[in-house]
Design a protein around this motif. Structure first.
Motif, short mmCIF file in Angstrom:
data_model
loop_
_atom_site.label_atom_id
_atom_site.label_comp_id
_atom_site.label_asym_id
_atom_site.label_seq_id
_atom_site.Cartn_x
_atom_site.Cartn_y
_atom_site.Cartn_z
N LEU A 118 0.88 -1.68 -0.08
CA LEU A 118 0.20 -0.08 0.38
C LEU A 118 1.08 1.23 0.17
O LEU A 118 0.36 2.55 -0.82
N GLY A 119 2.39 1.00 0.90
CA GLY A 119 2.78 2.38 0.72
C GLY A 119 2.74 3.05 1.30
O GLY A 119 3.38 4.31 1.52
N GLY A 120 2.60 2.53 2.71
CA GLY A 120 2.02 3.87 3.70
C GLY A 120 3.12 3.63 5.38
O GLY A 120 3.49 2.30 5.13
N GLN A 121 2.35 3.84 6.65
CA GLN A 121 2.06 3.14 7.46
C GLN A 121 1.58 1.90 7.35
O GLN A 121 0.87 1.64 7.01
N ILE A 122 2.20 0.71 8.84
CA ILE A 122 1.99 -0.51 9.30
C ILE A 122 2.01 -0.40 10.83
O ILE A 122 2.98 -1.00 10.99
#
Ligand code: FAD
Length: 345
Positions: free
Chosen positions: A47-51
């Protein structure tokens, strides 16, 4: 469960403009994170963001698994909540906790889990309570940050067609479960340990359902879901004794897990947990051996992505040969012992 008007309103108020932020459910057993959850972390990374990871369980279970989870590559934050009532992961008991995490001013945009039996029950329940849809058994995904939409692919009709599904920006929180064979497992040893934070449990009074007991099949063999080699038997194995005495020597020499067709399971030759296929486990090992299995589409749905498929069947027209990389038209009762002998040499 349909949502109240109040909850529907609430559910539309927490979309974020800060880019994707996935909450990944980290399932665990005996102090280890389930491999399907490690694949869910990899999917969330796309998703290319924070996890943020979430661990829920009994006090001792959570303690044992937090340290391992903090080292997972890709995690930016780790939330954990422990309570004796979470020891058995009953969906009705765990869901109020996750609902609270999602609606209380959170920045989460996606909720991700493995396509496990427990998460298949939990995630759609939470999504429905928030009046939001859920996408299941995802095999690939792409997130477009400019339009805040996520496009997923998922197999339908027992894997005979692939559906492409888009969750647009009007869905503020996108729920999805992940097919573990489609994503590699996130490794341990990230550059930095994720910060961890304890979350107060949400006590559920008047439990709507109660956990009675869990029965696990104990085996020294590799776990069917993650084994790199699988030896599977079908109806041709005749009964439980021949299933065992024919397949086990081959599985032993290959260090393989044992699988079965539904016909073999229904006839009582093998345990239910060994079933491969549409209504069993989906596997994609390096080597899959189908012995006395015809290759019905429901069986193929569970193994056709295996890297090397070897089939032994006495019927040259058996459909399994259409997907096999190596096919042997033979009586398995002659071919398998011969193969074991050769492999031992
Ligand atoms: P059969 O189709 O009877 O095949 C036995 C094969 O053994 C034959 O090809 C025969 O030539 C061969 N054979 C016989 N003797 C020998 C010998 N001595 N040596 C070598 N070969 C021999 N099935 C699954 O497996 N997994 C699922 O998850 C699943 N889900 C289903 C879901 C639904 C909704 C439905 C309707 C069906 C599902 N099925 C599933 C069942 C599926 O349709 C088939 O019935 C089943 O896979 C057949 O199992 P089989 O290949 O072992 O048996």
């Amino acid at each position: 469960t349909r949502c109240s008007a109040f909850c529907r309103l609430r559910s539309r108020n927490y979309a974020t403009a800060l880019g994707p932020h996935a909450l990944v459910l980290l399932e665990h057993r005996d102090g280890a994170i389930e491999s399907g959850s490690l694949s869910a972390v990899t999917a969330a990374q796309q998703l290319g963001g924070q996890i943020t990871g979430l661990i829920v369980g009994g006090p001792e279970q959570v303690q044992a698994v937090v340290q391992r989870a903090k080292n997972l590559s890709g995690l930016t934050m780790l939330l954990h909540s422990s309570s004796p009532q979470y020891a058995n992961q009953v969906p009705e008991v765990v869901s109020p906790l996750i609902e609270r995490l999602l609606v209380n001013g959170s920045s989460f945009t996606h909720v991700v889990s493995a396509h496990s039996s427990s998460a298949k029950s939990l995630l759609p329940r939470i999504a429905a309570k928030l009046d939001l849809p859920a996408v299941s058994d995802v095999t690939s995904l792409e997130h477009d940050s400019s339009s805040n939409s996520t496009t997923f692919t998922r197999p339908i009709y027992a894997g005979n067609a692939i559906a492409t599904v888009r969750a647009p920006s009007s869905i503020p929180l996108k729920f999805f479960t992940v097919r573990s064979t489609a994503f590699s497992a996130a490794p341990s040893g990230g550059a930095e340990e994720a910060e961890d934070k304890a979350v107060e449990p949400v006590e559920v009074a008047d439990l709507p359902s109660q956990h009675i007991r869990s029965d696990y099949t104990k085996s020294d063999r590799p776990d069917l879901g993650v084994a790199s080699r699988v030896v599977s038997g079908g109806r041709a194995l005749k009964n439980a004794e021949t299933f065992k005495s024919t397949l086990e020597p081959l599985a032993d020499v290959l260090g393989a897990a044992i699988g079965a067709s539904r016909a073999a399971v229904d006839a009582g030759y093998a345990d239910n947990s060994l079933q491969v296929g549409q209504t069993g486990k989906v596997v994609a090992p390096e080597l899959y051996m189908a012995l006395g299995i015809s290759g019905a589409i429901q069986h193929l749905a569970g193994m056709k992505d295996s890297k090397l498929i070897v089939a032994v069947n006495k019927d040259p027209d058996a459909p399994i040969f259409q997907v096999a990389d190596v096919g042997l038209v033979a009586d398995l009762y002659e071919a398998v012992p011969e193969l074991v002998q050769k492999l031992k040499q």
